[in-house]
Design a protein around this motif. Structure first.
Motif, short mmCIF file in Angstrom:
data_model
loop_
_atom_site.label_atom_id
_atom_site.label_comp_id
_atom_site.label_asym_id
_atom_site.label_seq_id
_atom_site.Cartn_x
_atom_site.Cartn_y
_atom_site.Cartn_z
N PHE A 1 0.83 -1.21 0.00
CA PHE A 1 0.00 0.00 0.00
C PHE A 1 0.86 1.26 0.00
O PHE A 1 0.63 2.18 -0.78
CB PHE A 1 -0.94 0.01 1.21
CG PHE A 1 -1.63 1.32 1.38
CD1 PHE A 1 -2.64 1.71 0.53
CD2 PHE A 1 -1.25 2.20 2.39
CE1 PHE A 1 -3.27 2.94 0.67
CE2 PHE A 1 -1.88 3.42 2.54
CZ PHE A 1 -2.89 3.79 1.68
N ALA B 1 2.61 1.62 -3.38
CA ALA B 1 1.67 2.09 -4.40
C ALA B 1 1.32 3.55 -4.19
O ALA B 1 1.19 4.32 -5.15
CB ALA B 1 0.41 1.23 -4.38
N ASP B 2 1.18 3.95 -2.95
CA ASP B 2 0.88 5.36 -2.66
C ASP B 2 2.04 6.25 -3.11
O ASP B 2 1.82 7.30 -3.70
CB ASP B 2 0.62 5.53 -1.17
CG ASP B 2 0.32 6.97 -0.81
OD1 ASP B 2 -0.59 7.56 -1.42
OD2 ASP B 2 0.99 7.51 0.09
N TYR B 3 3.23 5.80 -2.85
CA TYR B 3 4.40 6.60 -3.23
C TYR B 3 4.57 6.67 -4.75
O TYR B 3 4.84 7.74 -5.30
CB TYR B 3 5.65 6.01 -2.58
CG TYR B 3 6.93 6.73 -2.96
CD1 TYR B 3 7.22 7.98 -2.44
CD2 TYR B 3 7.82 6.16 -3.84
CE1 TYR B 3 8.38 8.64 -2.78
CE2 TYR B 3 8.98 6.81 -4.21
CZ TYR B 3 9.26 8.06 -3.67
OH TYR B 3 10.41 8.71 -4.02
N TRP C 1 2.30 5.68 -7.41
CA TRP C 1 1.20 5.98 -8.34
C TRP C 1 0.12 6.88 -7.77
O TRP C 1 -0.38 7.75 -8.46
CB TRP C 1 0.54 4.68 -8.81
CG TRP C 1 1.47 3.81 -9.57
CD1 TRP C 1 2.05 4.10 -10.77
CD2 TRP C 1 1.94 2.53 -9.19
NE1 TRP C 1 2.86 3.06 -11.15
CE2 TRP C 1 2.80 2.08 -10.21
CE3 TRP C 1 1.72 1.71 -8.09
CZ2 TRP C 1 3.44 0.86 -10.14
CZ3 TRP C 1 2.35 0.49 -8.03
CH2 TRP C 1 3.21 0.08 -9.05
N LEU C 2 -0.28 6.65 -6.55
CA LEU C 2 -1.47 7.32 -6.05
C LEU C 2 -1.22 8.75 -5.59
O LEU C 2 -2.02 9.64 -5.86
CB LEU C 2 -2.08 6.50 -4.91
CG LEU C 2 -2.49 5.07 -5.28
CD1 LEU C 2 -2.97 4.33 -4.05
CD2 LEU C 2 -3.54 5.08 -6.36
N LEU D 1 -1.36 9.97 -2.53
CA LEU D 1 -2.36 10.39 -1.55
C LEU D 1 -1.76 11.02 -0.30
O LEU D 1 -2.45 11.69 0.45
CB LEU D 1 -3.20 9.16 -1.12
CG LEU D 1 -4.00 8.48 -2.22
CD1 LEU D 1 -4.66 7.23 -1.67
CD2 LEU D 1 -5.03 9.41 -2.79
#
Length: 47
Positions: free
Chosen positions: A16, A19-21, A23-24, A26
């Motif tokens: 998680f 992926a946040d770093y 692509w996302l 957030l």
């Protein structure tokens, strides 16, 4: 908690944050850090 469950939880958490770093974008670590600070202050109030 068995080792299999612990390894799965670490893998999911790492995936998680990765992926946040990548692509996302957030800002999940910053958000969670701020909420942790608020929670610690809340606990200190009830001490």
């Amino acid at each position: 908690m068995t080792n299999r469950i612990a390894i799965a939880l670490v893998a999911l958490t790492t995936a998680f944050f990765l992926a946040d770093y990548l692509w996302l974008g957030l800002g999940a670590p910053v958000f969670l850090g701020r909420k942790l600070i608020e929670f610690i202050e809340f606990l200190a109030f009830w001490r």
